[in-house]
Design a protein around this motif. Structure first.
Motif, PDB file in Angstrom:
ATOM      1  N   ASP A 522       0.842  -1.160  -0.079  1.00  0.00           N
ATOM      2  CA  ASP A 522       0.097   0.056  -0.022  1.00  0.00           C
ATOM      3  C   ASP A 522       0.962   1.239   0.219  1.00  0.00           C
ATOM      4  OD1 ASP A 522      -1.893   2.103   0.281  1.00  0.00           O
ATOM      5  OD2 ASP A 522      -2.978   1.111   1.997  1.00  0.00           O
ATOM      6  N   MET A 523       0.709   1.990  -0.895  1.00  0.00           N
ATOM      7  CA  MET A 523       1.539   3.184  -1.134  1.00  0.00           C
ATOM      8  C   MET A 523       1.538   4.051   0.163  1.00  0.00           C
ATOM      9  SD  MET A 523       0.791   4.801  -5.031  1.00  0.00           S
ATOM     10  CE  MET A 523       1.950   6.078  -4.751  1.00  0.00           C
ATOM     11  N   ARG A 524       0.407   4.244   1.101  1.00  0.00           N
ATOM     12  CA  ARG A 524       0.269   4.836   2.283  1.00  0.00           C
ATOM     13  C   ARG A 524       0.925   4.333   3.572  1.00  0.00           C
ATOM     14  NH1 ARG A 524      -5.866   5.117   1.722  1.00  0.00           N
ATOM     15  NH2 ARG A 524      -5.270   2.815   1.321  1.00  0.00           N
ATOM     16  N   SER A 525       1.359   3.020   3.287  1.00  0.00           N
ATOM     17  CA  SER A 525       2.133   2.364   4.510  1.00  0.00           C
ATOM     18  C   SER A 525       3.746   1.764   4.156  1.00  0.00           C
ATOM     19  CB  SER A 525       1.204   1.339   4.753  1.00  0.00           C
ATOM     20  OG  SER A 525       1.191   0.189   4.030  1.00  0.00           O
ATOM     21  N   GLY A 526       4.401   1.410   4.970  1.00  0.00           N
ATOM     22  CA  GLY A 526       5.726   0.908   4.549  1.00  0.00           C
ATOM     23  C   GLY A 526       5.783  -0.636   4.568  1.00  0.00           C
ATOM     24  N   THR A 527       4.729  -1.226   4.975  1.00  0.00           N
ATOM     25  CA  THR A 527       4.921  -2.849   4.921  1.00  0.00           C
ATOM     26  C   THR A 527       3.781  -3.288   3.763  1.00  0.00           C
ATOM     27  OG1 THR A 527       3.109  -3.105   6.720  1.00  0.00           O
ATOM     28  CG2 THR A 527       5.480  -2.916   7.283  1.00  0.00           C
ATOM     29  N   TYR A 528       4.139  -4.543   3.533  1.00  0.00           N
ATOM     30  CA  TYR A 528       3.146  -5.041   2.348  1.00  0.00           C
ATOM     31  C   TYR A 528       1.764  -5.418   3.095  1.00  0.00           C
ATOM     32  CZ  TYR A 528       4.915  -9.508   4.376  1.00  0.00           C
ATOM     33  OH  TYR A 528       5.031 -10.643   5.133  1.00  0.00           O
ATOM     34  N   LEU A 529       0.972  -5.446   2.204  1.00  0.00           N
ATOM     35  CA  LEU A 529      -0.453  -5.892   2.449  1.00  0.00           C
ATOM     36  C   LEU A 529      -0.584  -7.416   2.086  1.00  0.00           C
ATOM     37  CD1 LEU A 529      -2.519  -2.945   0.808  1.00  0.00           C
ATOM     38  CD2 LEU A 529      -2.323  -3.616   3.152  1.00  0.00           C
ATOM     39  N   HIS A 530      -0.051  -7.841   0.978  1.00  0.00           N
ATOM     40  CA  HIS A 530      -0.308  -9.371   0.623  1.00  0.00           C
ATOM     41  C   HIS A 530       0.691  -9.910  -0.018  1.00  0.00           C
ATOM     42  CE1 HIS A 530      -4.638  -8.803   1.047  1.00  0.00           C
ATOM     43  NE2 HIS A 530      -4.514  -7.728   0.447  1.00  0.00           N
ATOM     44  N   LYS A 531       1.140 -11.179   0.528  1.00  0.00           N
ATOM     45  CA  LYS A 531       2.443 -12.025  -0.126  1.00  0.00           C
ATOM     46  C   LYS A 531       1.535 -13.069  -0.974  1.00  0.00           C
ATOM     47  CE  LYS A 531       6.118 -14.963   1.550  1.00  0.00           C
ATOM     48  NZ  LYS A 531       6.819 -15.333   2.792  1.00  0.00           N
ATOM     49  N   LEU A 532       1.995 -12.836  -2.216  1.00  0.00           N
ATOM     50  CA  LEU A 532       1.146 -13.773  -3.210  1.00  0.00           C
ATOM     51  C   LEU A 532       2.177 -14.857  -3.484  1.00  0.00           C
ATOM     52  CD1 LEU A 532      -0.152 -11.240  -5.769  1.00  0.00           C
ATOM     53  CD2 LEU A 532      -1.017 -11.696  -3.565  1.00  0.00           C
ATOM     54  N   GLN A 533       1.532 -16.331  -3.158  1.00  0.00           N
ATOM     55  CA  GLN A 533       2.362 -17.287  -3.209  1.00  0.00           C
ATOM     56  C   GLN A 533       1.689 -18.181  -4.734  1.00  0.00           C
ATOM     57  OE1 GLN A 533       2.135 -19.848   0.335  1.00  0.00           O
ATOM     58  NE2 GLN A 533       3.165 -18.133   1.538  1.00  0.00           N
ATOM     59  N   GLY A 534       2.593 -19.028  -4.931  1.00  0.00           N
ATOM     60  CA  GLY A 534       2.085 -19.838  -6.178  1.00  0.00           C
ATOM     61  C   GLY A 534       3.284 -20.182  -7.198  1.00  0.00           C
ATOM     62  N   GLN A 535       4.040 -19.187  -7.364  1.00  0.00           N
ATOM     63  CA  GLN A 535       5.340 -19.550  -8.180  1.00  0.00           C
ATOM     64  C   GLN A 535       6.280 -20.397  -7.381  1.00  0.00           C
ATOM     65  OE1 GLN A 535       5.222 -18.825 -11.127  1.00  0.00           O
ATOM     66  NE2 GLN A 535       4.590 -16.901 -11.638  1.00  0.00           N
ATOM     67  N   THR A 536       7.164 -21.108  -8.499  1.00  0.00           N
ATOM     68  CA  THR A 536       7.977 -22.086  -7.922  1.00  0.00           C
ATOM     69  C   THR A 536       9.400 -21.471  -8.287  1.00  0.00           C
ATOM     70  OG1 THR A 536       7.797 -23.244 -10.336  1.00  0.00           O
ATOM     71  CG2 THR A 536       6.285 -24.022  -8.661  1.00  0.00           C
ATOM     72  N   ASP A 537       9.701 -20.580  -8.704  1.00  0.00           N
ATOM     73  CA  ASP A 537      11.025 -19.845  -8.497  1.00  0.00           C
ATOM     74  C   ASP A 537      10.839 -18.300  -8.542  1.00  0.00           C
ATOM     75  OD1 ASP A 537      13.672 -19.919  -9.163  1.00  0.00           O
ATOM     76  OD2 ASP A 537      13.629 -20.894 -11.046  1.00  0.00           O
ATOM     77  N   VAL A 538      12.130 -17.737  -8.793  1.00  0.00           N
ATOM     78  CA  VAL A 538      12.068 -16.384  -8.778  1.00  0.00           C
ATOM     79  C   VAL A 538      11.289 -15.674  -9.475  1.00  0.00           C
ATOM     80  CG1 VAL A 538      13.730 -14.368  -8.660  1.00  0.00           C
ATOM     81  CG2 VAL A 538      14.507 -16.465  -7.760  1.00  0.00           C
ATOM     82  N   VAL A 539      10.485 -14.634  -8.694  1.00  0.00           N
ATOM     83  CA  VAL A 539       9.385 -13.951  -9.642  1.00  0.00           C
ATOM     84  C   VAL A 539      10.182 -12.852 -10.265  1.00  0.00           C
ATOM     85  CG1 VAL A 539       7.305 -12.581  -9.532  1.00  0.00           C
ATOM     86  CG2 VAL A 539       7.673 -14.701  -7.821  1.00  0.00           C
ATOM     87  N   SER A 540      10.217 -12.812 -11.615  1.00  0.00           N
ATOM     88  CA  SER A 540      11.115 -11.790 -12.277  1.00  0.00           C
ATOM     89  C   SER A 540      10.494 -10.507 -12.572  1.00  0.00           C
ATOM     90  CB  SER A 540      11.784 -12.505 -13.466  1.00  0.00           C
ATOM     91  OG  SER A 540      10.701 -12.921 -14.407  1.00  0.00           O
ATOM     92  N   ASP A 541       9.142 -10.670 -12.884  1.00  0.00           N
ATOM     93  CA  ASP A 541       8.383  -9.236 -13.308  1.00  0.00           C
ATOM     94  C   ASP A 541       6.936  -9.491 -12.913  1.00  0.00           C
ATOM     95  OD1 ASP A 541       8.354  -6.713 -14.331  1.00  0.00           O
ATOM     96  OD2 ASP A 541       8.555  -7.400 -16.580  1.00  0.00           O
ATOM     97  N   VAL A 542       6.214  -8.179 -12.887  1.00  0.00           N
ATOM     98  CA  VAL A 542       4.986  -8.084 -12.425  1.00  0.00           C
ATOM     99  C   VAL A 542       4.336  -7.115 -13.364  1.00  0.00           C
ATOM    100  CG1 VAL A 542       5.078  -8.904 -10.216  1.00  0.00           C
ATOM    101  CG2 VAL A 542       5.584  -6.404 -10.705  1.00  0.00           C
ATOM    102  N   ALA A 543       2.994  -7.269 -13.663  1.00  0.00           N
ATOM    103  CA  ALA A 543       2.352  -6.394 -14.516  1.00  0.00           C
ATOM    104  C   ALA A 543       0.632  -6.556 -14.275  1.00  0.00           C
ATOM    105  CB  ALA A 543       2.586  -6.768 -16.095  1.00  0.00           C
ATOM    106  N   PHE A 544       0.137  -5.212 -14.032  1.00  0.00           N
ATOM    107  CA  PHE A 544      -1.263  -5.010 -13.859  1.00  0.00           C
ATOM    108  C   PHE A 544      -1.964  -4.992 -14.893  1.00  0.00           C
ATOM    109  CE2 PHE A 544       0.142  -3.556  -9.433  1.00  0.00           C
ATOM    110  CZ  PHE A 544      -0.706  -4.329  -8.759  1.00  0.00           C
ATOM    111  N   HIS A 545      -3.152  -5.570 -14.990  1.00  0.00           N
ATOM    112  CA  HIS A 545      -4.105  -5.254 -16.138  1.00  0.00           C
ATOM    113  C   HIS A 545      -4.706  -3.844 -15.889  1.00  0.00           C
ATOM    114  CE1 HIS A 545      -7.698  -5.999 -18.832  1.00  0.00           C
ATOM    115  NE2 HIS A 545      -7.156  -6.874 -19.056  1.00  0.00           N
ATOM    116  N   PRO A 546      -5.002  -3.184 -17.090  1.00  0.00           N
ATOM    117  CA  PRO A 546      -5.405  -1.967 -17.029  1.00  0.00           C
ATOM    118  C   PRO A 546      -6.724  -1.680 -16.759  1.00  0.00           C
ATOM    119  CG  PRO A 546      -5.098  -2.499 -19.402  1.00  0.00           C
ATOM    120  CD  PRO A 546      -4.284  -3.569 -18.505  1.00  0.00           C
ATOM    121  N   LEU A 547      -7.432  -2.680 -17.190  1.00  0.00           N
ATOM    122  CA  LEU A 547      -9.023  -2.517 -16.944  1.00  0.00           C
ATOM    123  C   LEU A 547      -9.462  -3.365 -15.684  1.00  0.00           C
ATOM    124  CD1 LEU A 547     -11.884  -1.483 -17.676  1.00  0.00           C
ATOM    125  CD2 LEU A 547     -12.029  -3.500 -19.432  1.00  0.00           C
ATOM    126  N   ASN A 548      -9.135  -4.581 -15.452  1.00  0.00           N
ATOM    127  CA  ASN A 548      -9.582  -5.433 -14.375  1.00  0.00           C
ATOM    128  C   ASN A 548      -8.396  -5.448 -13.356  1.00  0.00           C
ATOM    129  OD1 ASN A 548     -11.804  -6.123 -16.106  1.00  0.00           O
ATOM    130  ND2 ASN A 548     -10.389  -7.534 -16.972  1.00  0.00           N
TER     131      ASN A 548
END
Length: 566
Positions: A522-548
């Motif tokens: 959350d841009m208003r706080s200094g700690t993370y909101l959610h830790k998303l699990q499910g990958q099996t290796d280093v997460v190299s990149d992230v991207a948001f959908h522009p509409l959903n």
């Protein structure tokens, strides 16, 4: 602000960015206003220290001496320094309250040294949104057009008859008849041989074409929750291959992936194997992908010292950047090849230009793409490009680059290997600001709060950008104040570069991590909101959908994951 008292001095710390704003050494002579004491006072050591908030923006500090039966009272006046800093920054946006370096400076009565903020030179007013008109000699005025061949009138050819010494011209008839029956070679062939009867019992079987319905205006849910539920995992290749970068098109219909197997993949959303297209042609690892603003073109950069522009539906690139100046065949000696890898490639200024970075140089090109296909002479490419201007950095390499393409903006950000971020104003065509020592190590990711076409933000929100470095935290910067306004910690990033992304609503920041997870802050706080699990290796990149409210993540083992908010 966070005030810290030690036995040797007082420290003023920004509570959000954890940057030391001011240090007061208690062993320096301090002017005393009391008539019982001498003019200057020196503290050999401080015992217990208590801070208190006073009226009129004043801070009181009570220092107890461990060796004497005496208590000293110091006063910090921050009102004057706050006015001085606000006049330097000239920030009138409500988001300015994120930057809390608005000076708690020491008053001269307590002998504090001048604050670092007071010694900052006045910086030029910069904004991501274009406020000034283009200059007459601006590099952004450069344009390139295709030169069409002029249809020159053919002069009538005269020739001499072999039997008679006379001149016969083309406009003279060669027969004695006034009317000549046409052979039919000049007429167009019939395309419809016969037309069957399609009316039976008074009803026509021919479907009536209806006018397309207007698409409803959609908006991104600004007040919704961030994506946190894993809904899809997909392998991009048969064999595990690292995904270097991912990008979602501006309209949200396609997802592009840069792979280490010398190719780039484009998935139609929602993701399915049938709607996947592969673009092959590079001879080394594809390091970056970027969509155009129109959504029909894709540019890829590779470690084979080239960058290629692709069009959806065509398997071959329509434009290849392999030489520095232009892609014409003439002047090959004066037009050298790129000597090193092209790490980043971006469309810029609403697809009018293309930005490339190689080694420590930033290039801006104007280009023209010819979509006409010639199956016989496929090697003849009519698309072309030409260098507009280049800029050299005071470092060994450009480690990250970002620029806004969804709207007109003059600002381009480049992170360098000397732990600095340089800002370029393309309207002027030069570097206008340099931020040094932004991280403890070189910056590997820079991301701007660009939003999307389905949501709008206040003008001040677009001046925020984030940076990340291995072994360090994520820092949020304000372009107007030239300061770090907040920092985010909690993810694991020591060796591999992990991407950053702003949510279209402008409330969240997502990043990859080396612990096989991705984090949402959350841009208003200094700690993370959610830790998303499910990958099996280093997460190299992230991207948001522009509409959903969806988040795409990629890993080094060649998997793509999709997260929804429900």
């Amino acid at each position: 602000m966070l005030l810290v008292g030690t036995t040797a001095g007082l420290v003023r710390v920004n509570a959000r960015s954890l940057d030391a704003c001011q240090y007061i050494d208690l062993q320096d002579p301090i002017c005393c206003t009391s008539s019982l004491e001498s003019d200057n006072k020196v503290f050999n050591a401080a015992g217990s220290i208590i801070f208190g908030q006073g009226a009129n923006q004043q801070m009181w500090c009570v220092i107890g001496s461990p060796f004497e039966n005496v208590v000293h009272v110091l006063k910090w006046n921050q009102s004057k320094e706050k006015e001085r800093v606000s006049s330097l920054t000239k920030s009138h946006d409500p988001s300015h309250d994120l930057s809390l370096e608005d000076g708690l400076s020491g008053d001269r009565s307590v002998g504090s040294p001048p604050s670092r903020a007071s010694s900052v030179q006045k910086q030029p007013d910069l904004s991501v949104l274009s406020k000034a008109s283009l200059l007459d000699d601006s590099p952004l005025r450069a344009d390139i057009t295709s030169k069409q061949k002029e249809n020159k009138e053919r002069r009538p050819r005269e020739y001499v008859s072999p039997t008679k010494k006379g001149v016969i011209k083309d406009n003279q008839p060669l027969t004695f008849k006034t009317k000549i029956k046409s052979s039919g070679y000049t007429t167009q062939p019939r395309t419809t041989m016969f037309q069957p009867q399609t009316i039976f019992n008074g009803k026509s079987r021919t479907p009536v074409k209806s006018s397309p319905k207007p698409r409803p205006v959609q908006e991104y849910p600004v007040q919704g929750s961030p994506p946190q539920h894993l809904t899809l995992k997909e392998n991009v290749a048969e064999r595990p291959t690292a995904v270097s970068a991912i990008a979602v098109s501006d309209e949200g219909s396609h997802l592009a992936c840069a792979l280490a197997n010398k190719s780039a993949l484009v998935f139609s959303l929602p993701i399915s194997k049938k709607g996947c297209s592969a673009y092959t042609g590079h001879n080394h690892v594809v390091s970056d992908v970027c969509w155009s603003q129109c959504g029909s073109r894709l540019i890829t950069s590779s470690e084979d010292k080239t960058a290629r522009v692709w069009v959806k539906g065509q398997s071959e690139p329509v434009l290849v950047f392999d030489r520095v100046l232009k892609n014409t065949r003439s002047e090959r000696k004066e037009n050298p090849l790129f000597s090193k890898e092209i790490h980043f490639a971006k469309f810029y200024f609403m697809d009018k230009f293309i930005l490339l970075s190689s080694v420590n140089t930033l290039y801006m090109y104007k280009y023209f793409i010819d979509l006409n296909k010639n199956d016989i002479q496929r090697y003849l490419v009519q698309s072309k490009y030409k260098l507009v201007q280049s800029w050299n950095m005071d470092s060994q390499q450009v480690t990250a680059m970002t620029a806004v393409n969804s709207f007109l903006s003059y600002i381009v950000l480049c992170a360098c290997s000397n732990k600095s971020i340089e800002l370029f104003d393309m309207n002027v065509g030069q570097q206008v600001r340099k931020m040094t020592d932004v991280h403890s190590r070189l910056v590997h990711a820079v991301c701007q709060n660009e939003g999307s076409q389905y949501v709008s933000h206040p003008s001040g929100a677009y001046d925020l950008f984030a940076s990340a470095a291995a072994g360090d935290c994520i820092k949020l910067w304000d372009l107007r104040t030239n300061r770090c306004v907040r920092r985010y910690e909690g993810h694991l990033n020591r060796v591999h570069p992990c991407g950053l992304a702003f949510s279209p609503c402008g409330r969240f920041i997502a990043t990859g991590s080396e612990d096989k997870c991705s984090y949402i802050f959350d841009m208003r706080s200094g700690t993370y909101l959610h830790k998303l699990q499910g990958q099996t290796d280093v997460v190299s990149d992230v991207a948001f959908h522009p509409l959903n409210p969806q988040l795409f993540t990629s890993s080094l083992d060649g998997r793509i994951a999709l997260y929804n908010n429900r």
